[in-house]
Motif scaffolding. Sequence first.
Motif, PDB file in Angstrom:
ATOM      1  N   LEU A   1       8.073   3.615  -9.448  1.00  0.00           N
ATOM      2  CA  LEU A   1       8.535   4.293  -8.233  1.00  0.00           C
ATOM      3  C   LEU A   1      10.048   4.156  -8.112  1.00  0.00           C
ATOM      4  O   LEU A   1      10.761   5.104  -7.776  1.00  0.00           O
ATOM      5  CB  LEU A   1       7.845   3.711  -6.990  1.00  0.00           C
TER       6      LEU A   1
ATOM      7  N   GLN B   1       3.044   6.132  -2.154  1.00  0.00           N
ATOM      8  CA  GLN B   1       4.232   6.948  -2.462  1.00  0.00           C
ATOM      9  C   GLN B   1       4.278   7.322  -3.940  1.00  0.00           C
ATOM     10  O   GLN B   1       4.619   8.442  -4.303  1.00  0.00           O
ATOM     11  CB  GLN B   1       5.518   6.204  -2.076  1.00  0.00           C
TER      12      GLN B   1
ATOM     13  N   ILE C   1      10.616  15.795  -4.826  1.00  0.00           N
ATOM     14  CA  ILE C   1      10.662  14.345  -4.610  1.00  0.00           C
ATOM     15  C   ILE C   1      11.894  13.983  -3.791  1.00  0.00           C
ATOM     16  O   ILE C   1      11.909  13.001  -3.050  1.00  0.00           O
ATOM     17  CB  ILE C   1      10.645  13.615  -5.964  1.00  0.00           C
TER      18      ILE C   1
ATOM     19  N   CYS D   1       4.328  11.037  -5.658  1.00  0.00           N
ATOM     20  CA  CYS D   1       5.327  11.501  -6.637  1.00  0.00           C
ATOM     21  C   CYS D   1       4.651  12.054  -7.886  1.00  0.00           C
ATOM     22  O   CYS D   1       5.030  13.106  -8.398  1.00  0.00           O
ATOM     23  CB  CYS D   1       6.263  10.361  -7.020  1.00  0.00           C
TER      24      CYS D   1
ATOM     25  N   PHE E   1      13.311  -0.528  -0.778  1.00  0.00           N
ATOM     26  CA  PHE E   1      12.256  -1.447  -1.225  1.00  0.00           C
ATOM     27  C   PHE E   1      12.239  -2.737  -0.411  1.00  0.00           C
ATOM     28  O   PHE E   1      11.178  -3.306  -0.169  1.00  0.00           O
ATOM     29  CB  PHE E   1      12.396  -1.732  -2.720  1.00  0.00           C
TER      30      PHE E   1
ATOM     31  N   LEU F   1      10.229  -2.016   2.588  1.00  0.00           N
ATOM     32  CA  LEU F   1       8.788  -2.014   2.279  1.00  0.00           C
ATOM     33  C   LEU F   1       8.277  -3.441   2.098  1.00  0.00           C
ATOM     34  O   LEU F   1       7.236  -3.821   2.646  1.00  0.00           O
ATOM     35  CB  LEU F   1       8.525  -1.198   1.010  1.00  0.00           C
TER      36      LEU F   1
ATOM     37  N   LEU G   1       0.841  -1.203   0.000  1.00  0.00           N
ATOM     38  CA  LEU G   1       0.000   0.000   0.000  1.00  0.00           C
ATOM     39  C   LEU G   1       0.876   1.252   0.000  1.00  0.00           C
ATOM     40  O   LEU G   1       0.570   2.237  -0.676  1.00  0.00           O
ATOM     41  CB  LEU G   1      -0.944  -0.020   1.207  1.00  0.00           C
ATOM     42  N   GLU G   2       2.015   1.173   0.701  1.00  0.00           N
ATOM     43  CA  GLU G   2       2.953   2.312   0.711  1.00  0.00           C
ATOM     44  C   GLU G   2       3.455   2.608  -0.696  1.00  0.00           C
ATOM     45  O   GLU G   2       3.597   3.772  -1.084  1.00  0.00           O
ATOM     46  CB  GLU G   2       4.160   2.011   1.610  1.00  0.00           C
ATOM     47  N   ILE G   3       3.728   1.555  -1.453  1.00  0.00           N
ATOM     48  CA  ILE G   3       4.235   1.753  -2.821  1.00  0.00           C
ATOM     49  C   ILE G   3       3.219   2.552  -3.623  1.00  0.00           C
ATOM     50  O   ILE G   3       3.542   3.558  -4.251  1.00  0.00           O
ATOM     51  CB  ILE G   3       4.466   0.384  -3.507  1.00  0.00           C
TER      52      ILE G   3
ATOM     53  N   PHE H   1       0.262  -8.708  -5.873  1.00  0.00           N
ATOM     54  CA  PHE H   1      -0.741  -7.792  -5.327  1.00  0.00           C
ATOM     55  C   PHE H   1      -1.819  -7.408  -6.356  1.00  0.00           C
ATOM     56  O   PHE H   1      -2.347  -6.301  -6.312  1.00  0.00           O
ATOM     57  CB  PHE H   1      -0.063  -6.535  -4.773  1.00  0.00           C
TER      58      PHE H   1
END
Lengths: 497, 497, 444, 444
Positions: free
Chosen positions: A349, A130, C42, A134, C55, C58, A125-127, C269
């Motif tokens: 990202l 984020q 950014i 951006c 990453f 994450l 979800l963060e990806i 996902f």
Amino acid sequence: MTSKIKKATTHVVQNESLLFEHSSGGRIGYSIPDLDVPETSLEESIGRDLLRTDDLDGMPELSEVDVVRHFTRLSSWNYCIDTGLYPLGSCTMKYNPRINERVARIDGFANLHPLAPAAIAQGALEIVYQLEECLRKITGLHAVTTEPAAGAQGETVGIMMIRALLSERGNPRKKVLIPDSAHGTNPASAAICGYMVETVPSDSEGLTDLNQLAVHMDEDVAAFMLTNPNTLGKFERNIRQICEIVHEKGGFVYMDGANMNALVGVARPASFGIDVMHLNLHKTFSTPHGGGGPGAGPVAVTAELEPFLPFPRIVRKPDGSLAVDFDRPKSVGRVRAFFGNFGVLVRALSYILTHGDPGLREATETAVLNANYLAHHLNDTYEVPYPGRVMHEVVFSDKRQARHGVRNLDISKRLIDYGFYPPTMSFPLIVNGALMVEPTETESREELDLFIDAMKSIDEEAAEDPELLKHAPHTTKVGRLDEVAAARKPVLRWTGK
Amino acid sequence: MTSKIKKATTHVVQNESLLFEHSSGGRIGYSIPDLDVPETSLEESIGRDLLRTDDLDGMPELSEVDVVRHFTRLSSWNYCIDTGLYPLGSCTMKYNPRINERVARIDGFANLHPLAPAAIAQGALEIVYQLEECLRKITGLHAVTTEPAAGAQGETVGIMMIRALLSERGNPRKKVLIPDSAHGTNPASAAICGYMVETVPSDSEGLTDLNQLAVHMDEDVAAFMLTNPNTLGKFERNIRQICEIVHEKGGFVYMDGANMNALVGVARPASFGIDVMHLNLHKTFSTPHGGGGPGAGPVAVTAELEPFLPFPRIVRKPDGSLAVDFDRPKSVGRVRAFFGNFGVLVRALSYILTHGDPGLREATETAVLNANYLAHHLNDTYEVPYPGRVMHEVVFSDKRQARHGVRNLDISKRLIDYGFYPPTMSFPLIVNGALMVEPTETESREELDLFIDAMKSIDEEAAEDPELLKHAPHTTKVGRLDEVAAARKPVLRWTGK
Amino acid sequence: MRYIPNSPDERQSMLASIGLDRIQQLFEQIPASLKLNEPLGIGPPMSEPELLSHFRALAARNHVDCQSFLGAGAYSHFIPTVIDPLISRSEFFTAYTPYQPEQSQGTLQYIFEFQTMICQLTGLDVANASLYDGSTAVAEAVLMAHRLTRRNKVLIAGSLHPQYREVVETYTRNLGFEVRYLGFGSHGTLEPGALGIDKETAAIVVQSPNFFGCIEDLSRMAAIAHDAGALLIVSTAEAMSLGLLRSPGDCGADIFAGEAQSFGIPLSFGGPYCGLFATRDKYVRQMPGRLVGEAFDSEGRRGYVLTLSTREQHIRREKATSNICTNQGLFALMATVYLATMGKRGVQEVARQNFHKAHYAASQISKLDGYDLKFGGRFFNEFVVRTPIAAAEINRRLLERRIVGGVSLEGYHEDLHDCLLVCVTETSSKASIDKFVSALREVA
Amino acid sequence: MRYIPNSPDERQSMLASIGLDRIQQLFEQIPASLKLNEPLGIGPPMSEPELLSHFRALAARNHVDCQSFLGAGAYSHFIPTVIDPLISRSEFFTAYTPYQPEQSQGTLQYIFEFQTMICQLTGLDVANASLYDGSTAVAEAVLMAHRLTRRNKVLIAGSLHPQYREVVETYTRNLGFEVRYLGFGSHGTLEPGALGIDKETAAIVVQSPNFFGCIEDLSRMAAIAHDAGALLIVSTAEAMSLGLLRSPGDCGADIFAGEAQSFGIPLSFGGPYCGLFATRDKYVRQMPGRLVGEAFDSEGRRGYVLTLSTREQHIRREKATSNICTNQGLFALMATVYLATMGKRGVQEVARQNFHKAHYAASQISKLDGYDLKFGGRFFNEFVVRTPIAAAEINRRLLERRIVGGVSLEGYHEDLHDCLLVCVTETSSKASIDKFVSALREVA
Ligand SMILES: Cc1ncc(COP(=O)(O)O)c(C=O)c1O
Ligand SMILES: Cc1ncc(COP(=O)(O)O)c(C=O)c1O
């Protein structure tokens, strides 16, 4: 014949027939554990009538070795970015960084189920969150959805949102205006949203003709769809007035952001006055084209349109964790299952964070430099129907070579012998015999110079030996294929006959 | 010319110059974090005299894109197993399973330091231990070391161990006997161990001549090095008598196990009576050849030779854990740093466990079938100097084609036009104009039939148009290169001149 | 920036060669007032090692190590190792849509092979080169049925995947369609009784196995649809079922619109996945998406080309059969390599194991006090379990045991709040199924 | 077996085509008494998923997540992501030694590029295509010095990596060599005083940075060696130091024999690595290993071939300069891609960071009570720390804190039982160095 050709030569490659022609009964390529539970009777619990009886007739039987060789051999017939310049205009064929591929394959992303409880999917979800942040900064707009699977779906979503807002105001309106230079998906997307399409001619510079726009713009028009820089590689410098004209009549401006590689870090579309736009992550943000896809077409909108974004939305909760929000009463609805092309989002990202502020701007500046370098060094040789500075791409035409009966297709096919992939030819439709060239920032000067030399040398060949070009390419595994015959009696699958 | 050629054709490929010719000052391909500690003065703590002053003159400066394209282009000029049959005799060019590559890249293996305490390296020690167990079962011998980096080093280790044992008995002896059909590493390895080499001629069948062996075998001979099946693909059916003859005179038998692909699961060398042997994991056990290496050459020995194995040894402690044992008083010593080519060992174990007992035997049987299939279908066309059944490979000669002035080199080069990699030509030296063909078990019947057709068609060409063959290949990026000139004035590095 | 070959000096000399000295001059085309005069915000560039840790951190917050029984449109199947190295060959993944056949035969041939295998699996005549995913494929099918029948009404099975349903609604809302939902009975399948089909009906949309895992009687539906001059659109989210069940084409379906994720595509996902679309020959010119066909050159050599593109947006524009351009090419390749590797026997074996493991789990669970199967219907690898307490609460407790139980159906369907949609594939060992079953007992 | 293309039926018909009906007939060549009549005892085949879990379980028992300061011949450096996908192209990793140049130009060109860069880094004229590793490279260098000088005595620095020393002993033992070791002084480097060099001495072997991380004065050693008509053999286990330090060639070395692991090669528990070997032009015909040279075809097109192979075993047999055949090809490619990607500036920057981080760590540690630096000498990224209690005990306590401290030198050298060899590279952040330093304080 190939004497002038410096960049490429020929080498032996393997022929390879279809999977099915290799198949042989009893070959095995798979390996899974044996069944470790008691069996249940298929007949009883499913019943003959619902069971397959064809033994999967026609499906191949191959060993792992057969499969590896098959696809390795097929791959050797493809040109790709790693081969060299891939100057397809409007496609932004830039280098696909390997680190992005590595990151997208981390177990925690690759093996995550889309319905996993939010509590154990915070990283994913963060990806999404984020990346949307951006893209908000890059476009300057108020909100972004990363759901759309590609640019065309982004267009659909954007126009649907406009329609939803207009409907709320009482009248969805009837028409969408589109410049004659627009990409085919623009009118097609408008049509899917139930709009009629009206074409607005460009002016002599290849820009939107303000008067024409004013003439077409009325209370029946829901939106004007504009590509900026447009498909001629020109910046629509009157974009503010364009927006005013459209807004004055209560319409909205949709910006096709396929050409954002010319603007990232240099200008924010929000400041143009547009209402909604899409981005192509598989262009501007370097996610691999994959021989046709996948892509991702995030849509950015103004605050006014935000309530109409498709669901689900990823929202930050007071405790700092992220949640999935379905409660969006005004939303246009869901546009695809789950969370869009998540794997593409991860790569984009990664690209953005790798560049950071200075890198993104540097990429844009270099892309524009490379395009102008080609434009400058080729405009004595090839007609530029709409002269002047360009942004990230330049559109030539075959006008001069056509005198010898050589068309853009022939020039393109001959470029293959010179070791290049040909430019885009199918559009913009306003250019007869178009050769739409976009080098991107990831090309070296040597590669650009080789392209310039090749184009010049082909121009000479057009005068000296037009037949050579009309039968090009001469160095490929197969020559020009008869597409007309293929379409007349289409063979779209192998049948063994 | 290429009309008869079904398997291959030509296609456009990129030219690519040397890294250094691409290099351009200021290009950057790397990306690491900035220095985050206070700096120390280089001049003070190291001193000018010991510092480099040439600014790494000549080292390339390239972007990541330049690098990716460079090596991708280079790769397109290579033939590999995934391209097709790679029939190099004695090299066992079999399919390299992808699962083995994946397994070897697991963090826990790839990032483990060789000096990590045993307590946190048990998994790695298990790999070495389990593989040595498997190789013991495959050879039937008493103990195995996986230290040697390749077959040749395995030979060195084996002969050193024999020398150590003989020395302990009071006399290391002077000579090592080697058949005239042996691979070049055999004599070279014996020499490194301080032995003189004496050659034993083969008999008319291409097998060891027992009488000749008896004649050469005396108390000065430390060992007889024998390849079985030998380099003609023949099984040395008198191997037991051979061992007796050698043992009787107090010598040892070293078996070169490069051809174990003919025996795994079918026969155990221990039962032949041999004393020591090496295996080539990069042949029999499918670890990738990598364009020249790495390999691994484990050595298996009898109980008598066990105390002389190189250190370190991996040993199981009473508590079940594994430890590294350096306390080996009789050991020949260390033969390379750390634990051998560990990454290769991981792949080989993966291969062995994937096959299991039935799979290993099936692979052997199929390898022998494929070799005999080729031998059978080509022996009317090509001379087989030592006729009869073969095991995993067959050696032809160019005798018949030589009548037209066509040699094995010409036949080999022409095979390239037909879409194949040529067979081994350099040995066995006892065959004039040898073409040593080893298909392995991972070739399909189609591929073998295409090879048979190609060889027959080349035989016809030899009669009809010998010049065509003498100037082959005709379809490659570069033609035959002048190796004589290259060796006369060697240019072994780029200098920019 | 390591992705930009030309050094600052080289760029400067290129600028000079076109008569400029500052890069900014190139941007004079853009009115000053529209330019950005500050950084994007950014942040600074991340080096490769920093990026990797970012990453990895994450990813560590996604707990993929839990044992999971989630399905509902995304399925966990063994993925042969050979797939990734093959689709990772840059000739495949860094190529564009194969516009120039002479330089794209690799891509064109595998698409032709993909189309062929999808036809073989679905029992239909022609398949396209992929659509975005299963949900948009169903939406495209409905639009196509409308074009073919010129009718505006669609009957959609209430047991169609809820997210697919939502996507169809989104796509039809603005086109004046009437969408009606068909209920499901005690077997979790359509009740062929009163469908309310009429001469206005363009198509019936059925999913099988449906969202509840139940297998629909497609032949019956085909008959009903065809009697009314409507089309039968069949969808499946679990393509592996095609290895075992009678094919949609064989059952009389006119259009198949499904999802290929089960064929070697990682869960990731929820995407990218690969939408499948197949139909009858007679309908080919109304099909959405790209098609690859066989063609020959002047020397009679066989090759492949993009064909029938007059259906597509870049030629037909607003009259195109769809607006799709970029599709899911690389993931169609994944599915192609998967099907080639598993082959006829592998697909059959996996389908068989899914069936047996799911039925073993179902029978074990239904032996537990308080648990039983919600529907009596026939199923493949997914089934609905009625739970003694709220399904959501069961899931919460299972998660404490590092088990992701299944999809709680409350929220999807009223009166299914005590229902758990459980999926069992070949990746669940007997041990893990037994562990799941006893965990269910404990948490009840 | 999925690696065997031909099905059992196909194999049977192939058998028939050669006039046999049972596969066993092919093995009648082997006397029955020599055949194996039972299974090998390795067990049944493992399916791909089972195999993966087997190896994952083993890998989990290697704790690579600890913070480590180990060096001593194997160094942890950042590895650019592009390396693996490039060396994983099957055209590279599934090809054999490039015997047929027309089909192997890819391999031949990168070896030529590798040779060139090794020459540039070492300051020597000619480098080979790789040897097994650093230790065997040194052994080969000693044998080559013997061939060149016809002398039998070698002086080896006591500060040469102990494992390299052991390998040299193994290789020279049977050839009647006299091996003498040179001590090291309070600076951890050679004491040029009484080396005992004489007219019997073939070579002096020095490693720099040496096993203790100290930088030797190579020019001085070269002078001493050359005065006695002996050769100077220089080794390094940490090739990254070449980015900062004066090159061996520049210092007068005659042969360089080192290890390339630092150039993008994973630690992989000690191998495969890549042995480096370079020397002066005049000695090329006594070099071990393969060499690639430039060549031209009849049309003047440039290409590359294996050359000067009359030195090698397959031609010269027992008179060959070495018995090496298979080398470390793919790992030479790794190093080549690494050096191309890092480039001139990257190698310099990494070397610089190693120097600064190691010196920062050294100065922080020497501030701790009870700890100091054993040697006063100049060092690159490795140094010896004197510990307040036995080094082994320090390591044990650090490990409890998930820190792998360094190599305890007891065992390697008597009177160094209280010494820890610590390596700090660019992969250690300041934070992790500080954490290490305070851990050292705590465990003392
Ligand atoms: C200008 C323009 N707009 C829209 C699109 C459609 O984007 P996509 O292919 O991602 O659907 C493209 C891509 O070709 C394009 O070039
Ligand atoms: C028969 C034989 N023996 C020994 C060797 C040497 O093995 P390696 O190349 O692994 O050193 C080979 C390999 O070519 C061989 O074919």
